[in-house]
Write a protein that holds these residues in place. Structure first.
Motif, PDB file in Angstrom:
ATOM      1  N   GLN A  66       0.802  -0.869  -0.408  1.00  0.00           N
ATOM      2  CA  GLN A  66       0.163   0.262  -0.208  1.00  0.00           C
ATOM      3  C   GLN A  66       0.625   1.152  -0.069  1.00  0.00           C
ATOM      4  OE1 GLN A  66      -2.533   0.110   3.685  1.00  0.00           O
ATOM      5  NE2 GLN A  66      -4.101   2.127   1.760  1.00  0.00           N
ATOM      6  N   GLU A  67       1.758   0.761   0.975  1.00  0.00           N
ATOM      7  CA  GLU A  67       2.995   2.295   0.790  1.00  0.00           C
ATOM      8  C   GLU A  67       2.927   2.207  -0.624  1.00  0.00           C
ATOM      9  OE1 GLU A  67       4.833   5.836   3.653  1.00  0.00           O
ATOM     10  OE2 GLU A  67       2.561   4.121   3.520  1.00  0.00           O
ATOM     11  N   GLN A  68       4.050   0.906  -1.335  1.00  0.00           N
ATOM     12  CA  GLN A  68       4.677   1.404  -2.673  1.00  0.00           C
ATOM     13  C   GLN A  68       3.499   1.731  -3.400  1.00  0.00           C
ATOM     14  OE1 GLN A  68       5.754  -3.055  -3.146  1.00  0.00           O
ATOM     15  NE2 GLN A  68       7.746  -2.231  -2.279  1.00  0.00           N
ATOM     16  N   THR A  69       1.906   1.498  -3.395  1.00  0.00           N
ATOM     17  CA  THR A  69       1.379   2.357  -4.186  1.00  0.00           C
ATOM     18  C   THR A  69       1.097   3.948  -4.641  1.00  0.00           C
ATOM     19  OG1 THR A  69      -0.234   0.806  -3.916  1.00  0.00           O
ATOM     20  CG2 THR A  69      -1.219   2.279  -4.603  1.00  0.00           C
ATOM     21  N   LYS A  70       0.893   3.845  -2.930  1.00  0.00           N
ATOM     22  CA  LYS A  70       0.856   5.559  -3.217  1.00  0.00           C
ATOM     23  C   LYS A  70       1.919   6.463  -3.213  1.00  0.00           C
ATOM     24  CE  LYS A  70      -1.558   5.786   1.418  1.00  0.00           C
ATOM     25  NZ  LYS A  70      -1.713   6.070   3.087  1.00  0.00           N
ATOM     26  N   TYR A  71       3.610   6.248  -2.720  1.00  0.00           N
ATOM     27  CA  TYR A  71       4.263   6.379  -4.058  1.00  0.00           C
ATOM     28  C   TYR A  71       4.246   6.625  -5.114  1.00  0.00           C
ATOM     29  CZ  TYR A  71       7.686   7.479   0.279  1.00  0.00           C
ATOM     30  OH  TYR A  71       8.358   7.678   1.257  1.00  0.00           O
ATOM     31  N   ARG A  72       3.535   5.462  -5.833  1.00  0.00           N
ATOM     32  CA  ARG A  72       3.685   5.578  -6.730  1.00  0.00           C
ATOM     33  C   ARG A  72       2.899   6.830  -7.560  1.00  0.00           C
ATOM     34  NH1 ARG A  72       1.382   0.216  -8.896  1.00  0.00           N
ATOM     35  NH2 ARG A  72       1.283   1.261 -10.324  1.00  0.00           N
ATOM     36  N   GLN A  89     -10.316   3.317  -8.105  1.00  0.00           N
ATOM     37  CA  GLN A  89     -10.741   2.543  -7.158  1.00  0.00           C
ATOM     38  C   GLN A  89      -9.219   2.106  -6.481  1.00  0.00           C
ATOM     39  OE1 GLN A  89     -12.972  -1.414  -8.501  1.00  0.00           O
ATOM     40  NE2 GLN A  89     -14.278  -0.624  -6.969  1.00  0.00           N
ATOM     41  N   THR A  90      -8.319   1.697  -6.731  1.00  0.00           N
ATOM     42  CA  THR A  90      -6.927   1.920  -6.384  1.00  0.00           C
ATOM     43  C   THR A  90      -6.690   3.151  -5.860  1.00  0.00           C
ATOM     44  OG1 THR A  90      -6.720  -0.060  -7.679  1.00  0.00           O
ATOM     45  CG2 THR A  90      -4.603   1.236  -7.138  1.00  0.00           C
ATOM     46  N   PHE A  91      -6.685   4.165  -6.418  1.00  0.00           N
ATOM     47  CA  PHE A  91      -6.580   6.008  -5.987  1.00  0.00           C
ATOM     48  C   PHE A  91      -7.522   5.753  -4.329  1.00  0.00           C
ATOM     49  CE2 PHE A  91      -7.449   9.957  -5.458  1.00  0.00           C
ATOM     50  CZ  PHE A  91      -5.913  10.871  -5.456  1.00  0.00           C
ATOM     51  N   TYR A  92      -8.676   5.754  -4.218  1.00  0.00           N
ATOM     52  CA  TYR A  92      -9.473   6.122  -3.957  1.00  0.00           C
ATOM     53  C   TYR A  92      -9.524   5.341  -2.290  1.00  0.00           C
ATOM     54  CZ  TYR A  92     -11.932   9.592  -6.271  1.00  0.00           C
ATOM     55  OH  TYR A  92     -12.257  10.955  -7.013  1.00  0.00           O
ATOM     56  N   ARG A  93      -8.958   3.828  -2.783  1.00  0.00           N
ATOM     57  CA  ARG A  93      -8.285   3.321  -1.498  1.00  0.00           C
ATOM     58  C   ARG A  93      -7.369   3.858  -1.223  1.00  0.00           C
ATOM     59  NH1 ARG A  93      -9.696  -1.268  -4.635  1.00  0.00           N
ATOM     60  NH2 ARG A  93      -7.334  -1.541  -5.339  1.00  0.00           N
ATOM     61  N   ASN A  94      -6.537   4.507  -1.007  1.00  0.00           N
ATOM     62  CA  ASN A  94      -5.405   5.262  -1.024  1.00  0.00           C
ATOM     63  C   ASN A  94      -5.832   6.503  -0.302  1.00  0.00           C
ATOM     64  OD1 ASN A  94      -3.459   3.139  -0.901  1.00  0.00           O
ATOM     65  ND2 ASN A  94      -3.682   2.784  -2.882  1.00  0.00           N
ATOM     66  N   ILE A 142      -4.406  10.932 -13.134  1.00  0.00           N
ATOM     67  CA  ILE A 142      -3.209   9.991 -12.234  1.00  0.00           C
ATOM     68  C   ILE A 142      -3.850   8.986 -11.900  1.00  0.00           C
ATOM     69  CG2 ILE A 142      -2.805  10.030  -9.576  1.00  0.00           C
ATOM     70  CD1 ILE A 142      -4.306  13.225  -8.520  1.00  0.00           C
ATOM     71  N   ALA A 143      -4.358   8.098 -12.014  1.00  0.00           N
ATOM     72  CA  ALA A 143      -4.825   6.907 -11.923  1.00  0.00           C
ATOM     73  C   ALA A 143      -4.292   6.472 -13.580  1.00  0.00           C
ATOM     74  CB  ALA A 143      -6.270   6.549 -11.575  1.00  0.00           C
ATOM     75  N   ASP A 144      -4.743   6.769 -14.614  1.00  0.00           N
ATOM     76  CA  ASP A 144      -4.259   6.823 -15.985  1.00  0.00           C
ATOM     77  C   ASP A 144      -3.172   6.718 -15.549  1.00  0.00           C
ATOM     78  OD1 ASP A 144      -6.917   5.991 -16.631  1.00  0.00           O
ATOM     79  OD2 ASP A 144      -6.422   8.152 -18.029  1.00  0.00           O
ATOM     80  N   LEU A 191      -3.355  13.500  -0.724  1.00  0.00           N
ATOM     81  CA  LEU A 191      -2.280  12.683  -1.383  1.00  0.00           C
ATOM     82  C   LEU A 191      -1.606  13.680  -2.060  1.00  0.00           C
ATOM     83  CD1 LEU A 191      -1.633  10.825  -5.357  1.00  0.00           C
ATOM     84  CD2 LEU A 191      -0.433  12.184  -4.337  1.00  0.00           C
ATOM     85  N   ILE A 192      -1.745  14.729  -1.942  1.00  0.00           N
ATOM     86  CA  ILE A 192      -0.074  16.265  -1.789  1.00  0.00           C
ATOM     87  C   ILE A 192      -0.304  15.706  -0.811  1.00  0.00           C
ATOM     88  CG2 ILE A 192      -0.228  18.760  -2.129  1.00  0.00           C
ATOM     89  CD1 ILE A 192      -1.876  18.337  -4.527  1.00  0.00           C
ATOM     90  N   ASN A 193      -1.048  16.492  -0.084  1.00  0.00           N
ATOM     91  CA  ASN A 193      -0.782  16.784   2.247  1.00  0.00           C
ATOM     92  C   ASN A 193       0.104  15.159   2.380  1.00  0.00           C
ATOM     93  OD1 ASN A 193      -1.711  18.607   1.606  1.00  0.00           O
ATOM     94  ND2 ASN A 193      -3.935  17.948   1.952  1.00  0.00           N
ATOM     95  N   TRP A 194      -0.366  13.901   1.851  1.00  0.00           N
ATOM     96  CA  TRP A 194       0.197  12.948   2.583  1.00  0.00           C
ATOM     97  C   TRP A 194       1.261  12.634   2.234  1.00  0.00           C
ATOM     98  CZ3 TRP A 194       3.672   8.875  -1.159  1.00  0.00           C
ATOM     99  CH2 TRP A 194       3.933   8.119   0.123  1.00  0.00           C
ATOM    100  N   TYR A 195       2.549  13.034   0.662  1.00  0.00           N
ATOM    101  CA  TYR A 195       3.643  13.422   0.200  1.00  0.00           C
ATOM    102  C   TYR A 195       4.003  14.485   1.013  1.00  0.00           C
ATOM    103  CZ  TYR A 195       7.150  13.321  -2.982  1.00  0.00           C
ATOM    104  OH  TYR A 195       8.081  13.125  -3.548  1.00  0.00           O
ATOM    105  N   PHE A 196       3.399  15.317   1.329  1.00  0.00           N
ATOM    106  CA  PHE A 196       3.936  16.643   2.549  1.00  0.00           C
ATOM    107  C   PHE A 196       4.721  16.057   3.908  1.00  0.00           C
ATOM    108  CE2 PHE A 196       3.808  20.744   4.434  1.00  0.00           C
ATOM    109  CZ  PHE A 196       5.449  21.220   4.371  1.00  0.00           C
ATOM    110  N   ASP A 197       3.255  15.514   4.168  1.00  0.00           N
ATOM    111  CA  ASP A 197       3.743  14.948   5.566  1.00  0.00           C
ATOM    112  C   ASP A 197       5.108  14.300   5.175  1.00  0.00           C
ATOM    113  OD1 ASP A 197       1.605  15.276   6.597  1.00  0.00           O
ATOM    114  OD2 ASP A 197       0.806  13.916   6.703  1.00  0.00           O
ATOM    115  N   LYS A 198       5.193  12.651   4.035  1.00  0.00           N
ATOM    116  CA  LYS A 198       6.536  12.144   4.779  1.00  0.00           C
ATOM    117  C   LYS A 198       7.998  13.556   4.727  1.00  0.00           C
ATOM    118  CE  LYS A 198       4.662   8.569   4.305  1.00  0.00           C
ATOM    119  NZ  LYS A 198       4.689   7.757   5.258  1.00  0.00           N
TER     120      LYS A 198
END
Length: 197
Positions: A8-14, A45-50, A36-38, A57-64
């Protein structure tokens, strides 16, 4: 159990990498989740699972970035060093953060950055003193964090001409004296005054 979390973490980075690619061609507000998904090669669905949305997504990346920048504060690193690392990383990820900070939509990075920084400083004060900041300190902290975010956004959108070190020093030097004195006492700033050499 550990492997699905890692996947899941790898998918988020992708997905973050896909967002960065999209940001090269258009402003954040015009990028869709489908785009983004394309680019990532996954379904919506994969996007929205994450993530809740593209801003999540932007905020998650900034959190890192932020967590890495401030992770060791209190164990030998100062606010100045944490800010230097933060600005160096923002500069490395110039395209991403220029596009992200340009957005004014709900859940935008500016508000997220403010909330995280305020929470971080508040927690540092609580951890080191055993109590919540007093009302006056809380006021100064909120004002300082708002100003810091404003100047960070201005720096990013103006092309990041000053070095990360100069930008970090400017933010530390602009800290209200009472707040700086408290941070010196808590070993979050070096020296015996807010305007150390």
């Amino acid at each position: 159990m550990q492997e699905p979390i890692l996947r899941q973490e790898q998918t988020k980075y992708r997905l973050a990498q896909a967002m960065k690619i999209c940001m090269k061609d258009k402003p954040v507000d015009r990028i869709t989740v489908q785009q983004i998904a394309d680019v990532c090669g996954v379904t919506r669905q994969t996007f929205y699972r994450n993530f809740l949305d593209k801003y999540d997504l932007i905020n998650w990346y900034f959190d890192k970035l932020l967590m890495e920048s401030f992770a060791h504060m209190g164990s030998g690193r100062t606010i100045l060093e944490g800010l230097e690392r933060k600005f160096a990383y923002i500069r490395e990820e110039r395209v991403f953060f220029t596009a992200a900070f340009a957005s004014d939509q709900q859940n935008c990075l500016k508000e997220h950055d403010y909330s995280l920084i305020l929470q971080f400083y508040t927690e540092q004060i609580q951890k080191k003193t055993g109590q919540a900041p007093q009302e006056e300190i809380q006021f100064l902290l909120e004002m300082y964090c708002r100003g810091s975010i404003y100047m960070t956004v201005k720096w990013v959108l103006a092309g990041m001409r000053e070095s990360p070190e100069k930008m970090a020093r400017s933010l530390v030097d602009a800290m209200p004296a009472k707040l700086a004195d408290l941070f010196v006492q808590l070993d979050l700033l070096p020296g015996s005054s807010p305007f150390f050499p």
